[in-house]
Structure formats: C-alpha cells, structure tokens
Design an enzyme around this catalytic site. Structure first.
Site, PDB file in Angstrom:
ATOM      1  CG  HIS A  11       3.116   3.690   4.148  1.00 29.33           C
ATOM      2  ND1 HIS A  11       2.799   3.498   5.472  1.00 29.33           N
ATOM      3  CD2 HIS A  11       2.415   2.766   3.454  1.00 29.33           C
ATOM      4  CE1 HIS A  11       1.914   2.517   5.574  1.00 29.33           C
ATOM      5  NE2 HIS A  11       1.667   2.054   4.373  1.00 29.33           N
ATOM      6  CE1 TYR A  22      -7.590   1.646   4.532  1.00 29.10           C
ATOM      7  CE2 TYR A  22      -7.611   0.132   2.673  1.00 29.10           C
ATOM      8  CZ  TYR A  22      -6.941   1.020   3.484  1.00 29.10           C
ATOM      9  OH  TYR A  22      -5.617   1.285   3.250  1.00 29.10           O
ATOM     10  CG  ASP A  55      -0.757  -0.483   4.934  1.00 26.84           C
ATOM     11  OD1 ASP A  55      -0.729   0.750   5.075  1.00 26.84           O
ATOM     12  OD2 ASP A  55      -1.727  -1.085   4.430  1.00 26.84           O
TER      13      ASP A  55
END
Length: 307
Positions: free
Chosen positions: A284, A217, A111
């Site tokens: 994931h 982010y 990730d």
C-alpha cells in the site's frame, strides 16, 4: 548531476470559508503544468516527499496539501465536516486560488486522497486534466466488495474500529504505536524510521489532528458490515453517476493487504480507456517503496498529454 528542486513548506491557502490548507510546493525553474497530489490515512503532505522533487525535475509545479483534518491544515472536529462534498470543495478551492479560477490540473491521489480524486474526476471533471490513482478503490467496486465479498470485508474491518468513538486515545497511546503499525505491519517499512518517523509523529501530534483524521472514516457511508449494521450494503448506488471520463492511469501495488485485487474488477467499464499498471512486490505504501518508478509512471502519463 544537478540537484533536484527543493520542497517548500509553511505555505497556506484559504480554500473555503473558515478552512485553510497547509501545502508543500516543489517546482523547477520553468514548470509547464501543475500537479496536485492528495495523500490518505494516516499520512500528510510528506506522503509525497520522495516523489515531488522527481516530478518537479520533469518540468512540473507540484502542490501537495495537508488535507482537512491533517497536520497543519484546518481541523473541524464535527463528523459532518468530513463529507465528500466538503473535502472535494477544499481541493476545488485550492486549485482556484493557486492555479486559476477556470484552471484544470493533473491530479495524483492515494488511499483516502484517491476517494477525493475519483470524486473530482466524476463530479467536477473540468478540474482534472488527467488522473493517476495509486491503490485507492473507485466507489462502485468498493461498495460491491464491502457488500458481498468476505475477504474484502475482513480486510476492511479496521475501518469499523477507526469509526468507533474514542479510538483516538489508543491511537495516541505509547507514542503512536498503533499508527506506526499501519506502516510496519505491511512489509517492515524500512523507509519509516529516523527523521521520517519523527515528522509523522509531529503531524499526528498536532492539536485536533487525531479526531480530524478518523472523522474521514466516520463520515463515509462505505464501511464493512457488523452484526447490527449492514454497512455499505444498505446503500443503492447508480454506477452511471460515478463514471470517470478523464484520462486515467491506475497504479496498483499487488501486495496491498487492505485493498484486495477484487477492487479492480469492473473498473474499465467505469473508467473507459483507463490504463492499469500492476506492481508486484510493493505494498500500500508504494510511493515510499518505489518513489523513482512511481514518479516515472506519473510523469510519463502527464507528459504524454502535454505532447
């Protein structure tokens, strides 16, 4: 059957001026090489809790830090502190302090940790002996897909929500219910219960952690377009600057609903000689769902180097 090596926690390393990373350590009696494991959002070092002892049992010294902004590590609150150069600098400092000034390590990343792993392998290749990436897109395919592929743009819309000011409050609300959903909405996440869930909640509840986590982010230029912002499409990236020439194995769970198969397109041209293992029936969170298999795929690839 002998017990697996135990994980030690509560260990700290000052990796850059004013930045201290907490890390977990797992090693057998005579480790022959060091593996560094980098987690992503919304995890912490515990992303590797099930994999670390299995790797240590294969003869590795395994280090898994809480990355900047997470759990027990330093958590600067400004967005600028989460640019890629600073985050890569943390791992470079960790390796220098814990392994050696001129050392290189085996690197495993998932990730957002994978974004750092890809960056280190391309920008600081002397730090990386071999690289294993688990469901984390290389910058160039991700840039292309976020710019042009409607399906990936839709799958990545959660990124724009996490970039919004104030998103920390709804993430914390109702005992972290929205963060729980990052695991539960994929496949039910049977592993995410009991003591494991409590440990994640404790990590998320650390002062300043929620802002630190979402600042990854906010600091990134790679995000999907909105009505008034072209997102990644406004960037001009040169693929030659992102080439990876370190031996690399990519493990890709095929049921990942956030990162779609298009992100594998063109990857062999950017990572010559890479190996790809595609895993059906995994999401994931494959490191939790299939820890023994993941540990085997990592260890076999790294041991081949030593041999």
């Amino acid at each position: 059957m002998a017990a697996l090596p135990a994980i030690q926690t509560g260990l700290y390393c000052e990796v850059q001026t004013g930045i201290r990373l907490h890390y977990a350590l797992c090693e057998g009696p005579a480790p022959r090489a060091t593996v560094v494991m980098l987690h992503g959002f919304p995890e912490y070092w515990g992303a590797w809790r099930d994999v670390m002892p299995l790797l240590a049992d294969q003869g590795f010294r395994v280090i898994a830090p809480d990355q900047r902004g997470y759990n027990l590590s330093s958590k600067p609150q400004d967005v600028g502190s989460y640019r890629a150069s600073a985050l890569m600098g943390d791992i470079r400092g960790l390796v220098r302090h814990l392994v050696g000034a001129d050392a290189s390590v085996f690197l495993v990343a998932h990730d957002w940790g994978g974004a750092i792993g890809w960056g280190l392998a391309s920008q600081l290749p002397e730090l990386v002996k071999r690289l294993v990436i688990i469901n984390s897109p290389h910058a160039i395919p991700f840039w292309r897909a976020l710019s042009n592929d409607p399906a990936q743009q839709k799958a990545s819309q959660y990124m724009n929500w996490l970039r919004k000011p104030g998103c920390e409050q709804p993430l914390v609300h109702n005992d972290f219910a929205r963060l729980d959903d990052f695991f539960l909405n994929m496949s039910g996440a049977k592993w995410f219960a009991g003591e494991v869930r409590e440990a994640y909640h404790a990590a998320w509840g650390q002062p300043g952690a929620m802002t630190g986590m979402v600042n990854w982010y906010r600091a990134s230029p790679l995000y999907p377009p909105t009505a008034d912002d072209p997102g990644a499409a406004k960037l001009k990236l040169d693929p030659q600057q992102f080439m990876v020439h370190r031996p690399t194995r990519v493990i890709w769970a095929q049921d990942d609903i956030a990162l779609l198969p298009i992100l594998l397109e063109g990857l062999p041209e950017l990572v010559p000689g890479m190996e790809l293992i595609e895993v059906p029936g995994a999401t994931h969170w494959i490191a939790h769902e299939k820890a023994p298999e993941v540990a085997h795929w990592i260890g076999e690839f790294f041991l081949r180097h030593d041999a």
